[in-house]
Design a protein around this motif. Structure first.
Motif, PDB file in Angstrom:
ATOM      1  N   TYR A 122      23.797 -23.359  30.967  1.00 50.39           N
ATOM      2  CA  TYR A 122      25.131 -23.048  30.453  1.00 50.39           C
ATOM      3  C   TYR A 122      25.551 -21.655  30.907  1.00 50.39           C
ATOM      4  N   GLN A 138      31.228 -34.800  22.050  1.00 46.03           N
ATOM      5  CA  GLN A 138      31.638 -33.471  22.494  1.00 46.03           C
ATOM      6  C   GLN A 138      32.914 -33.034  21.785  1.00 46.03           C
ATOM      7  N   VAL A 148      36.342 -20.065  23.924  1.00 46.35           N
ATOM      8  CA  VAL A 148      35.219 -20.733  24.585  1.00 46.35           C
ATOM      9  C   VAL A 148      34.264 -19.664  25.106  1.00 46.35           C
ATOM     10  N   SER A 151      29.976 -22.902  28.605  1.00 47.56           N
ATOM     11  CA  SER A 151      30.405 -24.153  29.203  1.00 47.56           C
ATOM     12  C   SER A 151      29.508 -24.476  30.390  1.00 47.56           C
ATOM     13  N   ASN A 152      29.592 -25.716  30.823  1.00 46.85           N
ATOM     14  CA  ASN A 152      29.058 -26.114  32.128  1.00 46.85           C
ATOM     15  C   ASN A 152      29.920 -27.252  32.644  1.00 46.85           C
ATOM     16  N   CYS A 155      30.026 -30.134  29.990  1.00 49.02           N
ATOM     17  CA  CYS A 155      30.528 -29.855  28.638  1.00 49.02           C
ATOM     18  C   CYS A 155      31.387 -28.593  28.672  1.00 49.02           C
ATOM     19  N   ALA A 156      32.689 -28.788  28.662  1.00 44.84           N
ATOM     20  CA  ALA A 156      33.617 -27.654  28.814  1.00 44.84           C
ATOM     21  C   ALA A 156      33.598 -26.730  27.603  1.00 44.84           C
ATOM     22  N   ASN A 157      33.438 -27.294  26.412  1.00 48.11           N
ATOM     23  CA  ASN A 157      33.470 -26.507  25.170  1.00 48.11           C
ATOM     24  C   ASN A 157      32.075 -26.452  24.553  1.00 48.11           C
ATOM     25  N   ALA A 158      31.125 -25.929  25.297  1.00 52.73           N
ATOM     26  CA  ALA A 158      29.728 -25.919  24.846  1.00 52.73           C
ATOM     27  C   ALA A 158      29.439 -24.811  23.843  1.00 52.73           C
ATOM     28  N   GLN A 170      26.930 -26.280  21.378  1.00 50.44           N
ATOM     29  CA  GLN A 170      26.588 -27.682  21.531  1.00 50.44           C
ATOM     30  C   GLN A 170      25.081 -27.915  21.753  1.00 50.44           C
TER      31      GLN A 170
END
Length: 227
Positions: A122, A138, A148, A151-152, A155-158, A170
């Protein structure tokens, strides 16, 4: 400082004797920082009398979806909003990350792209961290005002930050390689694609930044999120 752990699920029985339940995993992750802990099994209807029952709050992962019609989810969302309004520190992990987002106006879905499991990398504001993951759901829309912080590509909103009192992620910093091994054996068959199970099994003891992230969580609880 007393941390109230809101346990929203239970570890598989097959690994619980060895690794403990989710609350114990977090206590292990955060040991050495001077915290005391009290666990509330909200998944079983055991809720704190008020937000004053602890100085900070931690919401665990769960096999359940935040959008499922369980009786304990609406009161948990109410409690989350009370913690926010009280200005107490709160951290959510996996399901905890998702239920906080949902309670504060975000949207959570079963991700059409499938699962993330095992060690994942991440981007935390330019710093790369590897943490174990285990999720299909997610946060697809972050609440208004949430920042935010991780992210990766999958998963944009990790990771989300709400002001200086609520942080959610996440992935599972509390999950060791042994826990992932147990999940692969007891929860993955028939759920994760066979090829994915095989690939994750090859990771072995890939180093993860669990202790470093545990330190970050402890600093956040103590109001030192810049450390």
């Amino acid at each position: 400082m007393k941390i109230g752990i809101l346990q929203t699920g239970h570890a598989p029985d097959e690994v619980k004797d060895e690794l403990g339940d989710y609350a114990r995993m977090f206590a292990t992750l955060l040991e050495g920082h001077g915290f005391e802990f009290e666990t509330f099994n909200v998944v079983d209807g055991d809720f704190p009398a008020s937000t004053d029952a602890a100085d900070g709050w931690l919401i665990t992962g769960s096999k359940h979806g935040v959008y499922e019609p369980h009786d304990w989810i609406p009161p948990l969302e109410d409690f989350i909003r009370k913690v926010r309004d009280a200005g107490q520190p709160m951290i959510g992990v996996c399901f905890g990350h998702q239920i906080i987002a949902q309670a504060l106006g975000g949207k959570v879905e079963k991700f059409q792209g499938g699962w993330a499991a095992g060690a994942q990398e991440y981007d935390f504001g330019g710093k790369q961290m590897v943490l174990n993951a285990w999720h299909q759901d997610q946060v697809v829309e972050a609440p208004e005002g949430a920042e935010v912080i991780a992210s990766n590509d999958f998963c944009a909103n990790a990771g989300l930050l709400y002001g200086d009192t609520i942080m959610t992620v996440q992935p599972h910093p509390e999950f060791t390689a042994r826990m992932i091994e147990g999940l692969l054996e007891h929860r993955a068959p028939g759920v994760l694609p066979e090829a994915m199970i095989e690939e994750i099994g090859k990771q072995g003891d890939r180093p993860v930044h669990d202790r470093e992230f545990g330190d970050r969580m402890a600093a956040f609880f103590k109001g030192k999120s810049d450390e």
